[in-house]
Design an enzyme around this catalytic site. Structure first.
Site, PDB file in Angstrom:
ATOM      1  N   LYS A   7       0.875  -1.217  -0.027  1.00  0.00           N
ATOM      2  CA  LYS A   7      -0.251   0.009  -0.085  1.00  0.00           C
ATOM      3  C   LYS A   7       0.900   1.210  -0.007  1.00  0.00           C
ATOM      4  O   LYS A   7       0.736   2.153  -0.690  1.00  0.00           O
ATOM      5  CB  LYS A   7      -0.831   0.190   1.272  1.00  0.00           C
ATOM      6  CG  LYS A   7      -1.942  -0.983   1.081  1.00  0.00           C
ATOM      7  CD  LYS A   7      -2.931  -1.190   2.254  1.00  0.00           C
ATOM      8  CE  LYS A   7      -3.925  -2.105   2.403  1.00  0.00           C
ATOM      9  NZ  LYS A   7      -4.733  -2.293   3.768  1.00  0.00           N
ATOM     10  N   ALA A  63      -1.635   0.725   6.996  1.00  0.00           N
ATOM     11  CA  ALA A  63      -1.861  -0.479   7.724  1.00  0.00           C
ATOM     12  C   ALA A  63      -2.495  -1.389   7.013  1.00  0.00           C
ATOM     13  O   ALA A  63      -3.271  -1.218   6.163  1.00  0.00           O
ATOM     14  CB  ALA A  63      -2.817   0.188   8.821  1.00  0.00           C
ATOM     15  N   ASP A  64      -2.744  -2.621   7.531  1.00  0.00           N
ATOM     16  CA  ASP A  64      -3.552  -3.856   7.174  1.00  0.00           C
ATOM     17  C   ASP A  64      -4.151  -4.849   8.276  1.00  0.00           C
ATOM     18  O   ASP A  64      -3.332  -4.614   9.304  1.00  0.00           O
ATOM     19  CB  ASP A  64      -2.751  -4.627   6.196  1.00  0.00           C
ATOM     20  CG  ASP A  64      -3.879  -5.479   5.210  1.00  0.00           C
ATOM     21  OD1 ASP A  64      -4.529  -4.883   4.561  1.00  0.00           O
ATOM     22  OD2 ASP A  64      -3.961  -6.770   5.627  1.00  0.00           O
ATOM     23  N   GLN A  65      -4.977  -5.396   8.311  1.00  0.00           N
ATOM     24  CA  GLN A  65      -5.465  -6.301   9.384  1.00  0.00           C
ATOM     25  C   GLN A  65      -6.125  -7.486   8.820  1.00  0.00           C
ATOM     26  O   GLN A  65      -6.831  -7.412   7.625  1.00  0.00           O
ATOM     27  CB  GLN A  65      -6.432  -5.506  10.027  1.00  0.00           C
ATOM     28  CG  GLN A  65      -7.050  -6.246  11.268  1.00  0.00           C
ATOM     29  CD  GLN A  65      -8.066  -5.609  12.361  1.00  0.00           C
ATOM     30  OE1 GLN A  65      -9.154  -5.227  11.663  1.00  0.00           O
ATOM     31  NE2 GLN A  65      -7.794  -5.569  13.455  1.00  0.00           N
ATOM     32  N   SER A 116      -1.050  -4.786  11.176  1.00  0.00           N
ATOM     33  CA  SER A 116       0.262  -3.987  10.816  1.00  0.00           C
ATOM     34  C   SER A 116       0.022  -2.458  10.910  1.00  0.00           C
ATOM     35  O   SER A 116      -0.999  -1.812  10.295  1.00  0.00           O
ATOM     36  CB  SER A 116       0.992  -4.315   9.675  1.00  0.00           C
ATOM     37  OG  SER A 116       0.130  -4.161   8.507  1.00  0.00           O
TER      38      SER A 116
END
Length: 204
Positions: free
Chosen positions: A59, A84-86, A121
């Site tokens: 990203k 961010a990622d989840q 993250s």
């Protein structure tokens, strides 16, 4: 995009997530938003920590590639890009956004009376210096039994279709059935405050 208060830097949030926007506002930052529009399914990793870090990196790279490079002058304040990622881990399997209503229903039914783990993250890139720091955080959510009609209402509402694992602990329909959270609620919602602050300090 003004530097926030006493903070000698600007912030770009690389996410369309309403909860991440809300959390970053709670942290006292002004920011602009850019979205990455990457093909998340093209990035695969076996363990959830590696996956969320790889997605946050992808990203960041996608957003940076679209920014007009202006070669920061020495006197200019830095701009920090936060991506961010989840994912949700349940029964040993990684869950991303549901593919549709049926998968969302299956996900939520699985949490009823059980446990869901979130792995998220955060990656902060200082666009002036190129310094980048990232990390991940985990939390556990324990649920009471969730009645069928509540699951129906959540699917009808539709918000669960756009979040990892169809998990929205903050939703007024879901929150009464949350038994306990091990970890921070902001981590469950997609942006752990303590980790984000730590990474911001590290890149400055």
């Amino acid at each position: 995009m003004a530097a926030q208060g006493n903070n000698p830097f600007k912030v770009i949030l690389g996410s369309a997530s309403a909860t991440r926007r809300q959390i970053l506002k709670e942290m006292g930052y002004d920011f602009t938003i850019m979205t990455a529009d990457i093909d998340e399914k093209s990035i695969r990793k076996e363990n959830p920590e590696d996956l969320v870090m790889a997605l946050a990196e992808a990203k960041a790279e996608a957003i940076i590639s679209r920014l007009p490079y202006n070669g920061y002058e020495e006197h200019e304040v830095p701009t920090l890009l936060i991506t961010a990622d989840q994912v949700v881990v349940h029964g040993g399997s990684i869950r991303e956004k549901p593919s549709g209503r049926e998968e969302a229903r299956e996900f939520i039914k699985g949490y009823s009376g059980g446990l869901a783990c979130t792995v998220g993250s955060v990656l902060v890139t200082n666009l002036k210096t190129g310094i980048r720091r990232g990390g991940w955080d985990k939390a556990e959510v324990y649920f009471h039994e969730i009645p069928e009609e509540v699951i129906d209402s959540l699917i009808e509402d539709g918000g669960v279709l756009y979040v990892a694992g169809g998990l929205m602990v903050e939703h007024p329909l879901t929150s009464p059935f949350v038994n306990s959270v091990v970890g921070s609620i902001d981590s469950v919602m997609g942006l752990p405050k303590f980790l984000t602050e730590k990474l911001i300090r590290e890149v400055l």
